[in-house]
Write an enzyme that holds these catalytic residues in place. Structure first.
Site, PDB file in Angstrom:
ATOM      1  N   VAL A 282     -11.275  -1.114  -5.066  1.00  0.00           N
ATOM      2  CA  VAL A 282     -12.528  -1.875  -5.146  1.00  0.00           C
ATOM      3  C   VAL A 282     -13.639  -0.932  -5.575  1.00  0.00           C
ATOM      4  O   VAL A 282     -13.794   0.157  -5.016  1.00  0.00           O
ATOM      5  CB  VAL A 282     -12.882  -2.506  -3.772  1.00  0.00           C
ATOM      6  CG1 VAL A 282     -14.235  -3.213  -3.852  1.00  0.00           C
ATOM      7  CG2 VAL A 282     -11.794  -3.474  -3.320  1.00  0.00           C
TER       8      VAL A 282
ATOM      9  N   ALA B  46     -16.581   3.416  -4.172  1.00  0.00           N
ATOM     10  CA  ALA B  46     -15.294   2.761  -4.415  1.00  0.00           C
ATOM     11  C   ALA B  46     -14.343   3.121  -3.289  1.00  0.00           C
ATOM     12  O   ALA B  46     -14.624   4.026  -2.501  1.00  0.00           O
ATOM     13  CB  ALA B  46     -14.720   3.203  -5.751  1.00  0.00           C
ATOM     14  N   LYS B  47     -13.264   2.433  -3.179  1.00  0.00           N
ATOM     15  CA  LYS B  47     -12.234   2.778  -2.192  1.00  0.00           C
ATOM     16  C   LYS B  47     -10.949   2.081  -2.606  1.00  0.00           C
ATOM     17  O   LYS B  47     -10.991   1.060  -3.309  1.00  0.00           O
ATOM     18  CB  LYS B  47     -12.648   2.302  -0.796  1.00  0.00           C
ATOM     19  CG  LYS B  47     -11.943   3.043   0.326  1.00  0.00           C
ATOM     20  CD  LYS B  47     -12.743   4.255   0.786  1.00  0.00           C
ATOM     21  CE  LYS B  47     -12.061   4.962   1.947  1.00  0.00           C
ATOM     22  NZ  LYS B  47     -12.970   5.939   2.571  1.00  0.00           N
ATOM     23  N   GLY B  48      -9.824   2.602  -2.143  1.00  0.00           N
ATOM     24  CA  GLY B  48      -8.548   1.978  -2.469  1.00  0.00           C
ATOM     25  C   GLY B  48      -7.595   2.076  -1.304  1.00  0.00           C
ATOM     26  O   GLY B  48      -7.858   2.786  -0.327  1.00  0.00           O
TER      27      GLY B  48
ATOM     28  N   ASP C 102      -7.864   9.743   2.138  1.00  0.00           N
ATOM     29  CA  ASP C 102      -8.415   9.062   3.314  1.00  0.00           C
ATOM     30  C   ASP C 102      -7.259   9.004   4.325  1.00  0.00           C
ATOM     31  O   ASP C 102      -6.359   9.856   4.263  1.00  0.00           O
ATOM     32  CB  ASP C 102      -8.951   7.669   2.932  1.00  0.00           C
ATOM     33  CG  ASP C 102      -9.749   7.023   4.059  1.00  0.00           C
ATOM     34  OD1 ASP C 102     -10.862   7.478   4.356  1.00  0.00           O
ATOM     35  OD2 ASP C 102      -9.248   6.050   4.672  1.00  0.00           O
TER      36      ASP C 102
END
Ligand SMILES: NC(=O)C1=CN([C@@H]2O[C@H](COP(=O)(O)OP(=O)(O)OC[C@H]3O[C@@H](n4cnc5c(N)ncnc54)[C@H](O)[C@@H]3O)[C@@H](O)[C@H]2O)C=CC1
Ligand SMILES: O=C(O)CCC(=O)C(=O)O
Length: 424
Positions: free
Chosen positions: A68, A113-115, A154
């Site tokens: 995202v 952003a992050k996934g 992460d």
């Protein structure tokens, strides 16, 4: 005000609902920029990918992955990749939004952003993990890139996962692109200091906050939830500064020890595949008792949604340092504020990791690498200066450090939004 997002339910305690409530609280403090606030309440882009892999026994399994990009007004997307069985699109949206706020709060030229992949990586062999990571990277390759969106580690991802991502992306484009991810191994263009950077940032902001509220670190009692990358480094640095860790909790168990834990012993049990439950000292207690522990500093460094109103009422600490993203629910925030417990919020407290990721990205582009001392000195300065500005904002408006961090950050993000304009 536009219509709410149709593709995501906002259950009251979900990370996305928490984030939206935090945004609502900043509106009175951002003046005319409030007219752009709706832009923060929806992700710019959300990609859901199917990740099919062949398992070692020849069967095929499918995992659901996400990337995202919440907001790109200030630069390329930036944020980690999480492998966890509870990952959802909604959680990744919230994590990406907190990245937007965090990068702006410390003045980095990035968006948020992050996934993640909805998977329990402990159930995969190393080869299955590699195949899954590589297939996921190819699928999100549509939207990532050194100038577009730069993943990092992460929860349950590390330098090895970043190396596979860098290699897969590079093979797909036909040339080595070290700048596509950060948190890489050092000899693949990684940065000295990145592994410990998030925990170091938690320590530096915590030390500054302690000084400001007159809390001496000498003999201060610390309770830590999550003894992974972030929590264990923060714990080590607080112990080196004279504190003692009196309570620890991870996914294996909870232990308390008023005399203070020996962290070398924790490292030894972790190296052997164990966790807090296997630490030989102190006393094992049930998980819920962690929130009653008599301590001065509490560091949630595991997952979201840990501190609700009930737990906030029981916390004994003078200060909560949010190593994790989103550990405190809005009602928990309110209780802590009423009780005079200082919360140093995630969006500044754990920004050390992305700050050194920024240094890594800059070093990759210039192919000129800095010493660890240079990195730590620059990191400390950025964290201390950012906290000072946030503290002043909080004092000026008589608001929490969280709302003050959002105010400083949202002004930067929304000013960029306004200056860029809406139409291509
Ligand atoms: N790694 C990084 O550079 C950054 C991480 N963060 C945040 O810090 C938090 C921790 O991340 P990492 O340390 O990287 O992850 P990690 O995977 O290294 O460690 C996670 C820790 O949380 C514990 N944990 C998991 N479920 C738990 C539960 N139900 N109860 C208690 N403990 C539990 C695990 O046992 C482990 O000790 C996450 O919220 C992450 O988003 C934030 C900024 C940067
Ligand atoms: O280092 C990075 O780019 C991102 C770290 C991250 O995911 C976070 O700060 O939550």
């Amino acid at each position: 005000m536009s219509t709410p997002l149709s593709f995501v339910g906002t259950a009251p305690h979900s990370p996305w609902a928490t984030y939206l409530s935090q945004v609502d609280r900043v509106v009175p403090y951002i003046g005319h920029l409030a007219k752009w606030v709706e832009t923060l309440k929806r992700p710019k882009r959300a990609l859901i990918v199917d990740v099919p892999i062949e398992m070692d026994d020849g069967s095929v399994r499918h995992f659901e992955g996400y990337r995202v990009q919440h907001n790109l007004s200030r630069g390329p997307g930036k944020g980690g990749i999480r492998f966890h069985p509870d990952v959802t699109l909604e959680e990744v949206m919230a994590l990406s939004a907190w990245m937007t706020v965090k990068t702006a709060a410390v003045g980095l030229p990035f968006g948020g952003a992050k996934g993640g992949i909805r998977v329990d990586p402990s159930q995969l062999s190393i080869k299955e993990l590699e195949r899954m990571t590589r297939r996921y990277t190819s699928e999100i390759g549509l939207i990532i890139g050194p100038q577009r969106d730069i993943p990092a580690p992460d929860v349950n991802t590390n330098a090895q996962v970043m190396a596979w991502m860098m290699d897969t992306y590079s093979m797909n484009i036909g040339s080595t692109a070290t700048g596509v991810v950060t948190g890489k191994p050092i000899h693949l263009g990684g940065s000295l200091g990145r592994v410990k950077a998030t925990g170091r940032g938690v320590f530096v902001t915590g030390r500054e906050a302690a000084r400001r509220i007159g809390l001496s670190l000498q003999g201060a009692r610390v309770a830590v939830q999550g003894l992974g990358n972030v929590g264990s480094t923060a714990a080590e640095l607080f112990v080196a500064a004279g504190c003692k860790v009196v309570a620890m909790q991870d996914h294996t168990g909870t232990r308390v020890n008023p005399k203070g834990f020996d962290l070398d012993k924790l490292r030894a049990v972790q190296s052997a595949g164990g966790g807090v439950a296997a630490h030989p000292d102190g006393e094992a207690v049930d998980a819920e008792s962690f929130w009653d522990v008599d301590c001065d500093i509490l560091i949630p460094a595991a997952l979201e949604g840990q501190i609700d109103a009930a737990r906030a009422n029981r916390i004994q600490a003078r200060m909560v340092l949010e190593g994790a993203n989103g550990p405190t629910l809005p009602e928990g925030d309110d209780v802590l504020r009423e009780r005079g417990v200082l919360v140093v919020p995630d969006v500044i407290c754990n920004a050390g990791g992305v700050t050194v990721s920024y240094f890594e990205w800059v070093q990759d582009f210039s192919s000129f690498f800095w010493t660890e001392d240079e990195i730590n000195a620059r990191l400390d300065k950025i964290m201390i200066d950012a906290l000072a500005q946030i503290w002043n904002t909080a004092d000026r408006h008589q608001i929490t450090l969280r709302t003050a961090t959002f105010a400083v950050a949202c002004e930067r993000i929304l000013m960029s939004r306004q200056e860029r304009g809406l139409y291509p």
